[in-house]
Design an enzyme around this catalytic site. Structure first.
Site, mmCIF file in Angstrom:
data_model
loop_
_atom_site.group_PDB
_atom_site.id
_atom_site.type_symbol
_atom_site.label_atom_id
_atom_site.label_comp_id
_atom_site.label_asym_id
_atom_site.label_seq_id
_atom_site.Cartn_x
_atom_site.Cartn_y
_atom_site.Cartn_z
ATOM 1 C CG ASP A 152 -1.974 -1.072 1.172
ATOM 2 O OD1 ASP A 152 -1.798 -2.102 0.748
ATOM 3 O OD2 ASP A 152 -3.179 -0.966 1.853
ATOM 4 C CE LYS A 215 -5.224 2.128 2.306
ATOM 5 N NZ LYS A 215 -4.143 1.393 2.951
ATOM 6 C CE LYS A 251 -6.907 -1.093 2.372
ATOM 7 N NZ LYS A 251 -5.555 -1.719 2.766
#
Lengths: 315, 510
Positions: A152, A215, A251
Site C-alpha cells: 500500500d 485506495k 479500497k
C-alpha cells in the site's frame, strides 16, 4: 485484449500530455455525486442479503494496525483474529489480509503462512510520503523481501497538488516495479486532494501507472473514506476497464466502523460496477474496528439477539 | 518514461462492457409494513368539519356513474386490489361544501395571521408525526415507490405547511401593500401524480392568506386527501375552513362552475385546463393553472457525465415519469451522444422495478389502466414513426399497471414522442450541435414548464437559462423542489405561480 499501452499510448508521453488528459476527464458535480451516494445509502439490506453482505465484508477486510506502538505480539494477535475472526463460529470467513508497517511484515507473514490470508504492508514513507524516491523504493523492497503480498503506497500529494503529474506517475511506476509480484495499492489521501475533480484525476493517474488497487486514504487525516469518494473511484475503475480492458480494485480505508456503513459501501459496488468487483480480489475495506461490529451483527443474525462487545475478541 | 504493458490481471476478465454477470448480491424483499395504515371500507365527504354522506342520493345512487351519491372504488395500481370505496360528490354536495367554506371564511379571514399560523404549524407537525402512515397510504393509492413517498413527497408536504405557516403573520411584507386581503373561497382541483403534495401546494398558501377551501382530489387517488381531512380535525382547524369533496371530473366541473367560488386553482392536463379557462371566462373568479409539460434536459459536451446521467434518470423516471415538469426530452450534444447514451443504458439496467412498498424499488406502478393505455399508445406511435425503442431487461409483475423504463433514440422534433406529453417513463433522445440550436429546440414546444442544463461552465448556465422559456430551469440537477421556490409555466403549461412568496399572490386580492 486491449492494453493501456494501445488504448492510451500518448497520454503519459509528457507532463503536458498527461495534464491535458487528466484535465480533459469529465468534471464531477459534487452535489450530484453526494446525492447519488446518499440515495444508494437508503437501500434496505435485510435477512439473506444482509447475511451475504456481512460475510462478504468480513472477507474483504484488510485488518489493519498502523501504530507506533505496534509489537510482534500485537501483530500476532491480529493475524490470529484475521484467520479466525469469530472463535465461537468456524463458519465466519477469514479476512482478506493483515496490513502492517514494513518492519512487522515478517511477523505477520510467519503467522499467516499457508493460510491464504495476505500480508499487506504500507510502504513509501507512509503516511506522509515525504521522503526521497530511493528511500521509498527501499521501503517497498524491504516489505516485499520480508514476505508482503501486497504493497500500500502513498502518492506524493505535494507533487500532485502542484500539478507535477508526471512525477507522481513515474514514482508509482517505480514503486510498482520495486514491488515485483506484490499487488500494488495506490493511496491518494483523498482528504488532502480535497476536490472530487482531483480524486478522479488521481484515480486515472494511478491506474495509468499500473495500480492494482486504488485506495482512498491512510486513515491518518481528518477525512478518509466516504461513500461519495468511493463511488467516484468505482466510476473511475469502471470507465478505465471500458477504455483499456484492465480491471483495477478499489479500497476505501479509514472511518468505516459499522456494519451498516460497510453494507452501504457494498451497495455502491453492486450498483456501480456490479458483480465483477464483489470479491476480495477487487474490493477491500481498510479497517480495524469494523470487524468486531460485523461479527456482532453476524451473531445477531444467527442467534436473533445482540451479544455485546464482550462476546467478540478484543485484540 | 514510456509506459510498459501492465501486468495481466490475475483472474479471468469479462468483456469490457457492459457488465452482464448476474449479481450474487440479491437484495431480499424489504417491504414497508402496510399495517401502519388503517383503511375504512368506505369514505364519505368532508364538509363543514365532518365526514358526511352525500346529499345527492336522490340524483344518483348508482355506482360511480358521475352523478352524486354513488360509491366509487379506488384500487392499488400495483395489484388492482380494491383499497376502499369513496363517495361521488354531486352538485348539491359541492354546493354544501362551498357554503360551509363561505360561512367559515368570515371568521377564518378575520383571525390574526399569527393565529392562522398556529393551525398551519400544527398541521405540519401532525403530518411529520404521521408521515410513515401517509407515505404508505400514498404508495398504496398511487403506485409510486415508498422510497419516493418517504423521502420526497412527505418531507415536502410538511415543508410546504411549515413554509406558508411562516408567511401567515408576515403578509404585510409580501410586497402587496400593508394589509393584503384574501379572495374568499378557493375551489381547488388536483391531480393524481402527487396527491398529498399537490394538496399541500394548494391548501397551505390558501389558508395562510386567510382563504377557505373546497378541494377535490383526483378520482384515482382520493385517500390521502381524506386522511388529511382527519388531520385537520386532529389539529382543531375550525369547521368549514377545509372541505374535501371526492369524485370524478363531473365533481371538479361542478366545483369550478359554482358561483360561490372566488378562486379556482387547478393542476392537471392542458385539455382540462383550457376547459376551465373557458368556463370561468367572464366571471370574476381568479384562476391559476398548472398544466402539462415537455421539459428539455440539455446535456452539453462539458457536462459532468455521471451526474448528468443521474439527472436524466431522475428527470424522467422519478414517479414513473408521471410528472408535469419531467425532463421527457433529452437534448444531448452530438459530440457526447454515444458516451451519454451508453452510460444511460447501463444505468437503466440497474433500475429496480416492482413492488412499490419495497424500500429498494426505484420504479413503481403506473397510476391507472387508463394512463397505462395512453403511455402504451404513444410509445407505439413512436415506434411506428421510426424512432428506435429500447428498454432494459426487466420483469414486470403480472397484476397491476406496469410500463418498463423506455428510451427512444433517433428522435427528431417532428416525432410525436418529442412533441406530446407522454406522462410516463418514456424518454425521447434528440441531439444538437451548438448552444443556439439547443435553445431553439428546447423552446420549440407549446409547453414551457421546466428545463435542465448540464455543463461545468457557469457562464453557459446563465446564458442558456436566460433564453429558455420555461418556468423552472434546473442547472446540474433536475426535479428539485422547495417550498421557497416559485413553480409554474409558460405558454400551454399554464399561468400563475405556486410556492415561495410568489405563491401568495394567487390567493390575495391584489
Amino acid at each position: 485484449m486491449p492494453t493501456i499501452t494501445s488504448a492510451l499510448a500518448d497520454v503519459t508521453a509528457s507532463d503536458s500530455a498527461l495534464r491535458r488528459f487528466l484535465h480533459g476527464l469529465p468534471g464531477v458535480d459534487a452535489v450530484g455525486l453526494e446525492a447519488r451516494a446518499a440515495s444508494l445509502g437508503t437501500r434496505s439490506i435485510k435477512t439473506t442479503a444482509k447475511a451475504y453482505a456481512i460475510d462478504l465484508a468480513i472477507s474483504m477486510i484488510d485488518l489493519t494496525t498502523l501504530e507506533g506502538a505496534d509489537t510482534p505480539g500485537k501483530v500476532r494477535a491480529l493475524a490470529a483474529k484475521a484467520l479466525r475472526p469469530d472463535p465461537t463460529d468456524r463458519t465466519a470467513p477469514a479476512t482478506a489480509a493483515v496490513c502492517v508497517y514494513p518492519d512487522m511484515v515478517e511477523t505477520a507473514a510467519a503467522a499467516l503462512a499457508g493460510s491464504g490470508v495476505k500480508v499487506a504492508s504500507v510502504a513509501t514513507a507512509f503516511p506522509a510520503g515525504r521522503a526521497a524516491l530511493g528511500v521509498k523504493l527501499a521501503d517497498t523492497r524491504d516489505a516485499v523481501a520480508a514476505g508482503a503480498d501486497e504493497i500500500d503506497m502513498v502518492i506524493d500529494r505535494g507533487a500532485f497538488l502542484s500539478g507535477r503529474y508526471l512525477k507522481v506517475y513515474e514514482e508509482i511506476r517505480a514503486v510498482k516495479e520495486a514491488a515485483g509480484a506484490a499487488r500494488l495499492k495506490v493511496i491518494f489521501e483523498t482528504g488532502e486532494l480535497s476536490t472530487y475533480d482531483n480524486i478522479r484525476r488521481a484515480s486515472w493517474l494511478g491506474m495509468l501507472a499500473g495500480a492494482d488497487f486504488i485506495k482512498t486514504s491512510t486513515g491518518k487525516v481528518g477525512v478518509n473514506a466516504t461513500p461519495a469518494n468511493t463511488l467516484l473511484m468505482l466510476q473511475a475503475v469502471r470507465d478505465f476497464r471500458e477504455r483499456t480492458g484492465v480491471q483495477v480494485g478499489v479500497k476505501p480505508a479509514g472511518g468505516i466502523r459499522s456494519s451498516k456503513d460497510a453494507v452501504k459501501f457494498l451497495v455502491l459496488v453492486n450498483e456501480t460496477v456490479g458483480a465483477d468487483w464483489l470479491d476480495n480480489h477487487w474490493f477491500r475495506f481498510g479497517a480495524s474496528s469494523l470487524l468486531n461490529d460485523l461479527l456482532m451483527q453476524r451473531q445477531k443474525l444467527s442467534t436473533g439477539r445482540y451479544s455485546g462487545p464482550d462476546y467478540v475478541t478484543v485484540d | 518514461m514510456a509506459p510498459e504493458t501492465p501486468m495481466a490481471p490475475e483472474t479471468p476478465m469479462t468483456s469490457p462492457r457492459p457488465t452482464t454477470s448476474p449479481s450474487p448480491f440479491e437484495y431480499a424483499p424489504a417491504p414497508e409494513s402496510r399495517g401502519v395504515v388503517d383503511l375504512a371500507p368506505s369514505y364519505g365527504l368532508f364538509i363543514d368539519g365532518e365526514f358526511t354522506e352525500s346529499s345527492d342520493a336522490t340524483r344518483g345512487g348508482g355506482t360511480g356513474g358521475g352523478t352524486g351519491g354513488g360509491l366509487r372504488k379506488t384500487v392499488n395500481p400495483a395489484t388492482e386490489e380494491v383499497l376502499a370505496e369513496y363517495t361521488q360528490a354531486g352538485d348539491e354536495d359541492v354546493d354544501r361544501a362551498v357554503r360551509a367554506a363561505r360561512k367559515a371564511f368570515s371568521t377564518w379571514s378575520a383571525l390574526p395571521g399569527a393565529e392562522r399560523a398556529k393551525y398551519l404549524f400544527r398541521i405540519a407537525r401532525i403530518i411529520q408525526e404521521r408521515s410513515r402512515e401517509l407515505a404508505v397510504l400514498e404508495t398504496l393509492d398511487n403506485g409510486k415507490p415508498i422510497r419516493e413517498t418517504r423521502d420526497t413527497d412527505l418531507p415536502l408536504v410538511a415543508a410546504h405547511f411549515f413554509y406558508y405557516a411562516g408567511w401567515a403573520d408576515k403578509l404585510a411584507h409580501a410586497g402587496h401593500g400593508p394589509n393584503p386581503r384574501p379572495l374568499g373561497v378557493a375551489g381547488q382541483v388536483i391531480p393524481w401524480n402527487f396527491p398529498l403534495l399537490m394538496l399541500a401546494w394548494k391548501i397551505a398558501p390558501a389558508l395562510a392568506t386567510g382563504n377557505t377551501v373546497v378541494l377535490k382530489p383526483a378520482e384515482t387517488t382520493p385517500l390521502s386527501a381524506l386522511f388529511f381531512a382527519d388531520i385537520c380535525r386532529q389539529a382543531g382547524l375550525p369547521r368549514g375552513v377545509v372541505n374535501i369533496v371526492t369524485g370524478d371530473g363531473a365533481t371538479g366541473a361542478a366545483l369550478v362552475a359554482h358561483p360561490g367560488v372566488d378562486k379556482v386553482a387547478f393542476t392537471g392536463s392542458t385539455g382540462v385546463g383550457k376547459a376551465i379557462a373557458r368556463q370561468v371566462a367572464g366571471t370574476d373568479k381568479k384562476v391559476t393553472l398548472e398544466l402539462g409539460g415537455k421539459g428539455a434536459n440539455i446535456v452539453f459536451d462539458d457536462a459532468p457525465v455521471d451526474q448528468a446521467v443521474e439527472g436524466i434518470v431522475n428527470g424522467i423516471f422519478f414517479n414513473q415519469g408521471q410528472v408535469c415538469c419531467a425532463g421527457s426530452r433529452l437534448l444531448v450534444q452530438e459530440s457526447v451522444h454515444d458516451e451519454v447514451l451508453d452510460s444511460l443504458k447501463r444505468r437503466l439496467a440497474t433500475l429496480r422495478v416492482g413492488d412499490p412498498l419495497d424500500k429498494n424499488t426505484d420504479l413503481g406502478a403506473i397510476n391507472s389502466a387508463e394512463q397505462l393505455a395512453r403511455i402504451t399508445a404513444l410509445a407505439e406511435t413512436g415506434e411506428a414513426e421510426g424512432a428506435e425503442r429500447w428498454s432494459p431487461d426487466c420483469a414486470l409483475p403480472s397484476a397491476g399497471y406496469w410500463f418498463a423504463p423506455t428510451l427512444f433514440t433517433n428522435v427528431t422534433q417532428a416525432h410525436t414522442v418529442a412533441r406530446d406529453e407522454i406522462f410516463g417513463p418514456v424518454l425521447s433522445v434528440l441531439t444538437f450541435r451548438t448552444p443556439d440550436e439547443a435553445v431553439a429546440k428546447a423552446n420549440n414546444t407549446p409547453y414551457g414548464l421546466s428545463a435542465g442544463i448540464w455543463t461545468e461552465k457557469g457562464s453557459r448556465i446563465l446564458a442558456v437559462a436566460g433564453k429558455l422559456r420555461a418556468g423552472v430551469v434546473w442547472a446540474n440537477t433536475f426535479n428539485k423542489f422547495d417550498p421557497t421556490s416559485p413553480f409554474g409555466g409558460y405558454k400551454e403549461s399554464g399561468y400563475g405561480r405556486e410556492g415561495g412568496r410568489h405563491g401568495l399572490e394567487a390567493y390575495l386580492d391584489v
